[in-house]
Design a protein around this motif. Structure first.
Motif, PDB file in Angstrom:
ATOM      1  N   VAL A  41      19.974  16.380  88.709  1.00  0.00           N
ATOM      2  CA  VAL A  41      21.384  16.122  89.028  1.00  0.00           C
ATOM      3  C   VAL A  41      21.944  15.201  87.949  1.00  0.00           C
ATOM      4  O   VAL A  41      21.194  14.577  87.193  1.00  0.00           O
ATOM      5  CB  VAL A  41      21.549  15.491  90.431  1.00  0.00           C
ATOM      6  CG1 VAL A  41      21.099  16.457  91.518  1.00  0.00           C
ATOM      7  CG2 VAL A  41      20.807  14.178  90.551  1.00  0.00           C
ATOM      8  N   GLY A  42      23.249  15.090  87.913  1.00  0.00           N
ATOM      9  CA  GLY A  42      23.911  14.308  86.870  1.00  0.00           C
ATOM     10  C   GLY A  42      23.432  12.871  86.755  1.00  0.00           C
ATOM     11  O   GLY A  42      23.261  12.358  85.652  1.00  0.00           O
ATOM     12  N   ALA A  43      23.222  12.214  87.901  1.00  0.00           N
ATOM     13  CA  ALA A  43      22.802  10.811  87.861  1.00  0.00           C
ATOM     14  C   ALA A  43      21.422  10.669  87.221  1.00  0.00           C
ATOM     15  O   ALA A  43      21.178   9.740  86.448  1.00  0.00           O
ATOM     16  CB  ALA A  43      22.802  10.208  89.262  1.00  0.00           C
ATOM     17  N   LEU A  44      20.513  11.593  87.531  1.00  0.00           N
ATOM     18  CA  LEU A  44      19.180  11.526  86.917  1.00  0.00           C
ATOM     19  C   LEU A  44      19.258  11.810  85.424  1.00  0.00           C
ATOM     20  O   LEU A  44      18.599  11.138  84.618  1.00  0.00           O
ATOM     21  CB  LEU A  44      18.230  12.520  87.589  1.00  0.00           C
ATOM     22  CG  LEU A  44      17.934  12.299  89.058  1.00  0.00           C
ATOM     23  CD1 LEU A  44      16.981  13.371  89.578  1.00  0.00           C
ATOM     24  CD2 LEU A  44      17.374  10.922  89.310  1.00  0.00           C
ATOM     25  N   ASP A  45      20.067  12.799  85.056  1.00  0.00           N
ATOM     26  CA  ASP A  45      20.239  13.103  83.638  1.00  0.00           C
ATOM     27  C   ASP A  45      20.843  11.917  82.893  1.00  0.00           C
ATOM     28  O   ASP A  45      20.470  11.635  81.748  1.00  0.00           O
ATOM     29  CB  ASP A  45      21.122  14.333  83.455  1.00  0.00           C
ATOM     30  CG  ASP A  45      20.477  15.607  83.996  1.00  0.00           C
ATOM     31  OD1 ASP A  45      19.236  15.649  84.151  1.00  0.00           O
ATOM     32  OD2 ASP A  45      21.227  16.557  84.268  1.00  0.00           O
ATOM     33  N   GLY A  87      22.377   0.384  83.588  1.00  0.00           N
ATOM     34  CA  GLY A  87      23.386  -0.203  84.475  1.00  0.00           C
ATOM     35  C   GLY A  87      24.785  -0.052  83.917  1.00  0.00           C
ATOM     36  O   GLY A  87      25.723   0.313  84.637  1.00  0.00           O
ATOM     37  N   ALA A  88      24.940  -0.319  82.628  1.00  0.00           N
ATOM     38  CA  ALA A  88      26.256  -0.215  81.994  1.00  0.00           C
ATOM     39  C   ALA A  88      26.759   1.226  81.988  1.00  0.00           C
ATOM     40  O   ALA A  88      27.942   1.480  82.237  1.00  0.00           O
ATOM     41  CB  ALA A  88      26.192  -0.757  80.567  1.00  0.00           C
ATOM     42  N   ALA A  89      25.883   2.180  81.738  1.00  0.00           N
ATOM     43  CA  ALA A  89      26.287   3.587  81.716  1.00  0.00           C
ATOM     44  C   ALA A  89      26.773   4.039  83.089  1.00  0.00           C
ATOM     45  O   ALA A  89      27.770   4.767  83.198  1.00  0.00           O
ATOM     46  CB  ALA A  89      25.127   4.464  81.246  1.00  0.00           C
ATOM     47  N   PHE A  90      26.098   3.590  84.135  1.00  0.00           N
ATOM     48  CA  PHE A  90      26.526   3.948  85.487  1.00  0.00           C
ATOM     49  C   PHE A  90      27.869   3.307  85.812  1.00  0.00           C
ATOM     50  O   PHE A  90      28.753   3.958  86.388  1.00  0.00           O
ATOM     51  CB  PHE A  90      25.459   3.559  86.510  1.00  0.00           C
ATOM     52  CG  PHE A  90      24.451   4.643  86.755  1.00  0.00           C
ATOM     53  CD1 PHE A  90      24.415   5.315  87.960  1.00  0.00           C
ATOM     54  CD2 PHE A  90      23.550   5.007  85.766  1.00  0.00           C
ATOM     55  CE1 PHE A  90      23.498   6.325  88.183  1.00  0.00           C
ATOM     56  CE2 PHE A  90      22.630   6.011  85.972  1.00  0.00           C
ATOM     57  CZ  PHE A  90      22.598   6.680  87.180  1.00  0.00           C
ATOM     58  N   GLY A  94      31.725   4.921  86.786  1.00  0.00           N
ATOM     59  CA  GLY A  94      32.244   4.624  88.111  1.00  0.00           C
ATOM     60  C   GLY A  94      31.206   4.782  89.211  1.00  0.00           C
ATOM     61  O   GLY A  94      31.547   4.964  90.378  1.00  0.00           O
ATOM     62  N   LEU A  95      29.940   4.692  88.832  1.00  0.00           N
ATOM     63  CA  LEU A  95      28.833   4.848  89.775  1.00  0.00           C
ATOM     64  C   LEU A  95      28.154   3.507  90.024  1.00  0.00           C
ATOM     65  O   LEU A  95      28.161   2.636  89.150  1.00  0.00           O
ATOM     66  CB  LEU A  95      27.796   5.829  89.218  1.00  0.00           C
ATOM     67  CG  LEU A  95      28.299   7.229  88.876  1.00  0.00           C
ATOM     68  CD1 LEU A  95      27.244   7.993  88.089  1.00  0.00           C
ATOM     69  CD2 LEU A  95      28.678   7.974  90.144  1.00  0.00           C
ATOM     70  N   ASP A  96      27.562   3.361  91.188  1.00  0.00           N
ATOM     71  CA  ASP A  96      26.751   2.171  91.447  1.00  0.00           C
ATOM     72  C   ASP A  96      25.490   2.259  90.605  1.00  0.00           C
ATOM     73  O   ASP A  96      24.814   3.301  90.599  1.00  0.00           O
ATOM     74  CB  ASP A  96      26.357   2.088  92.926  1.00  0.00           C
ATOM     75  CG  ASP A  96      27.537   1.796  93.826  1.00  0.00           C
ATOM     76  OD1 ASP A  96      28.498   1.149  93.364  1.00  0.00           O
ATOM     77  OD2 ASP A  96      27.494   2.218  94.998  1.00  0.00           O
ATOM     78  N   PRO A  97      25.152   1.195  89.890  1.00  0.00           N
ATOM     79  CA  PRO A  97      23.931   1.215  89.089  1.00  0.00           C
ATOM     80  C   PRO A  97      22.695   1.437  89.967  1.00  0.00           C
ATOM     81  O   PRO A  97      22.639   0.961  91.096  1.00  0.00           O
ATOM     82  CB  PRO A  97      23.890  -0.164  88.432  1.00  0.00           C
ATOM     83  CG  PRO A  97      25.306  -0.628  88.454  1.00  0.00           C
ATOM     84  CD  PRO A  97      25.900  -0.050  89.717  1.00  0.00           C
ATOM     85  N   PRO A  98      21.732   2.173  89.461  1.00  0.00           N
ATOM     86  CA  PRO A  98      20.521   2.415  90.246  1.00  0.00           C
ATOM     87  C   PRO A  98      19.643   1.175  90.300  1.00  0.00           C
ATOM     88  O   PRO A  98      19.767   0.270  89.471  1.00  0.00           O
ATOM     89  CB  PRO A  98      19.824   3.539  89.474  1.00  0.00           C
ATOM     90  CG  PRO A  98      20.269   3.340  88.058  1.00  0.00           C
ATOM     91  CD  PRO A  98      21.680   2.823  88.155  1.00  0.00           C
ATOM     92  N   SER A  99      18.772   1.138  91.268  1.00  0.00           N
ATOM     93  CA  SER A  99      17.755   0.084  91.321  1.00  0.00           C
ATOM     94  C   SER A  99      16.703   0.391  90.269  1.00  0.00           C
ATOM     95  O   SER A  99      16.277   1.538  90.133  1.00  0.00           O
ATOM     96  CB  SER A  99      17.082   0.051  92.695  1.00  0.00           C
ATOM     97  OG  SER A  99      18.017  -0.240  93.702  1.00  0.00           O
TER      98      SER A  99
END
Length: 113
Positions: A41-45, A87-90, A94-99
């Motif tokens: 999915v986009g977030a993983l990519d 973190g900055a890319a997320f 406009g996404l919450d940064p991943p853990s």
């Protein structure tokens, strides 16, 4: 078939060159999962491409697909900058940064008694 070959190649590289030499194999595996199997999915990519651009040795989604986790192989001196870049890319998207958390390899399964 290509993923099976990568697993065999990874085992060989781990036994010879060591952990930090499998980065390209991890990244190739992610590309295959994203394009051949279409289970990313986009977030993983975004994690994978950002980590690679920030100096990671390799990255690959893990789990059942369609979301989940990414394992990122990073040299110890690049951990902080890779985490910050992700973190900055997320945030830019406009996404919450991943853990993010650090994991260190252990000796693997073996008989203890």
């Amino acid at each position: 078939v290509t993923e099976n070959e990568r697993v065999l190649d990874t085992v060989a590289v781990l036994g010879g060159e060591g952990l930090y030499a499998i980065g390209d194999l991890l990244s190739d595996s992610h590309r295959s999962l994203a394009t051949d199997y279409e289970v990313s999915v986009g977030a993983l990519d975004l994690v994978v491409t950002t980590a690679q651009a920030a100096g990671a040795l390799g990255a690959r989604m893990t789990g059942a697909g369609f979301g989940g986790c990414v394992i990122v192989l990073v040299s110890e001196d690049a951990i902080g900058s890779v985490k910050e870049s992700i973190g900055a890319a997320f945030t830019e998207q406009g996404l919450d940064p991943p853990s993010c958390f650090e994991a260190w390899p252990g000796p693997g399964a073996h008989r203890v008694a």
